[in-house]
Design a protein around this motif. Structure first.
Motif, mmCIF file in Angstrom:
data_model
loop_
_atom_site.group_PDB
_atom_site.id
_atom_site.type_symbol
_atom_site.label_atom_id
_atom_site.label_comp_id
_atom_site.label_asym_id
_atom_site.label_seq_id
_atom_site.Cartn_x
_atom_site.Cartn_y
_atom_site.Cartn_z
ATOM 1 N N UNK A 71 0.894 -1.284 0.077
ATOM 2 C CA UNK A 71 -0.045 0.271 -0.378
ATOM 3 C C UNK A 71 1.007 0.899 0.029
ATOM 4 N N UNK A 72 0.276 2.196 -0.817
ATOM 5 C CA UNK A 72 1.226 3.612 -0.605
ATOM 6 C C UNK A 72 -0.164 4.369 0.011
ATOM 7 N N UNK A 73 0.561 5.179 0.715
ATOM 8 C CA UNK A 73 -0.719 6.401 1.367
ATOM 9 C C UNK A 73 -0.010 7.556 1.453
ATOM 10 N N UNK A 126 5.091 -5.859 5.293
ATOM 11 C CA UNK A 126 5.597 -5.470 6.911
ATOM 12 C C UNK A 126 6.583 -3.972 5.632
ATOM 13 N N UNK A 127 5.886 -4.066 3.998
ATOM 14 C CA UNK A 127 6.159 -2.314 3.390
ATOM 15 C C UNK A 127 5.133 -2.098 3.200
ATOM 16 N N UNK A 128 5.152 -0.271 3.536
ATOM 17 C CA UNK A 128 4.725 0.610 3.472
ATOM 18 C C UNK A 128 5.312 1.599 3.077
ATOM 19 N N UNK A 129 4.301 2.104 1.813
ATOM 20 C CA UNK A 129 5.170 3.699 1.414
ATOM 21 C C UNK A 129 4.565 5.143 2.180
ATOM 22 N N UNK A 130 4.569 5.547 2.205
ATOM 23 C CA UNK A 130 3.585 6.839 3.469
ATOM 24 C C UNK A 130 3.419 8.506 2.998
ATOM 25 N N UNK A 165 9.166 6.853 1.059
ATOM 26 C CA UNK A 165 8.704 8.249 0.529
ATOM 27 C C UNK A 165 9.586 8.795 -0.288
ATOM 28 N N UNK A 166 8.343 10.302 -0.809
ATOM 29 C CA UNK A 166 8.420 10.194 -2.344
ATOM 30 C C UNK A 166 9.949 11.645 -1.901
ATOM 31 N N UNK A 167 10.299 11.551 -3.295
ATOM 32 C CA UNK A 167 11.761 12.337 -3.179
ATOM 33 C C UNK A 167 11.838 13.923 -3.486
ATOM 34 N N UNK A 168 10.551 14.140 -3.724
ATOM 35 C CA UNK A 168 10.107 16.187 -3.786
ATOM 36 C C UNK A 168 10.782 16.574 -2.441
#
Length: 196
Positions: A71-73, A126-130, A165-168
């Motif tokens: 999931x990405x949130x 156990x993996x997520x993008x926040x 996380x995103x890099x921008x």
């Protein structure tokens, strides 16, 4: 992308995951933001969101097809699903109240962790993008943003989770990278022309 006012369509999702497997893909990030049936927050934020039953089906398909599904949130910006509701207006930032969480508010961390851990549980991963992208930063809140987001990452890592996380904003404000653990995975994306 299941977040941007789209309705979750089970059949369409199954077609997509089957087609990806046929094409040889082995991973899928499911971008949900607040488009989920959050039990810890008192239920759905709007109609047509992904449910726990949908997540269970997605896990089954993941296993059948050998696809890594995560999931990405977003827990800082892109929070309009949450912040437009009266019960969460106390978490609105002063710089961008419609979209950004006030990450200086004492209850912001607990709120973010509820979202994160509910996704981890629902998708049995156990993996997520926040997230962390497109937050309206200024001189006063930049360091607080980095402290908040990196602190969430540290908590997840100490609990044996992997986090992205995103890099921008880290690209625009390189000094914000310092508090982040080297174990945080930074997803690269950018606007046209924002860098060479």
């Amino acid at each position: 992308d299941r977040a941007r006012q789209r309705r979750f369509d089970r059949e369409e999702f199954l077609l997509v995951i089957n087609k990806l497997a046929d094409l040889g893909y082995n991973g899928l990030g499911l971008y949900l933001e607040g488009a989920f049936e959050f039990k810890s927050l008192g239920g759905v934020l709007r109609e047509g969101v992904m449910t726990y039953e949908d997540a269970a089906r997605a896990k089954e398909k993941r296993s059948e097809q050998g696809i890594f599904l995560f999931p990405l949130t977003n827990v800082v910006g892109h929070m309009e699903h949450f912040l437009r509701q009266e019960r969460f207006t106390c978490l609105q930032s002063s710089t961008n109240p419609e979209r950004d969480v006030n990450f200086g508010a004492p209850e912001a961390e607990e709120f973010a962790l509820k979202i994160i851990y509910e996704y981890l549980e629902a998708f049995d991963t156990d993996y997520i993008h926040i997230g962390g992208d497109e937050v309206r930063l200024n001189e006063e809140n930049r360091q607080l943003y980095a402290k908040f987001l990196s602190g969430l990452c540290d908590k997840l890592i100490s609990d044996g989770k992997r986090v992205g996380v995103w890099n921008d904003l880290l690209w625009y404000h390189k000094e914000l990278v310092a508090p982040f653990s080297r174990e945080v995975e930074i997803f690269d994306w950018h606007y046209h022309g924002h860098r060479p």
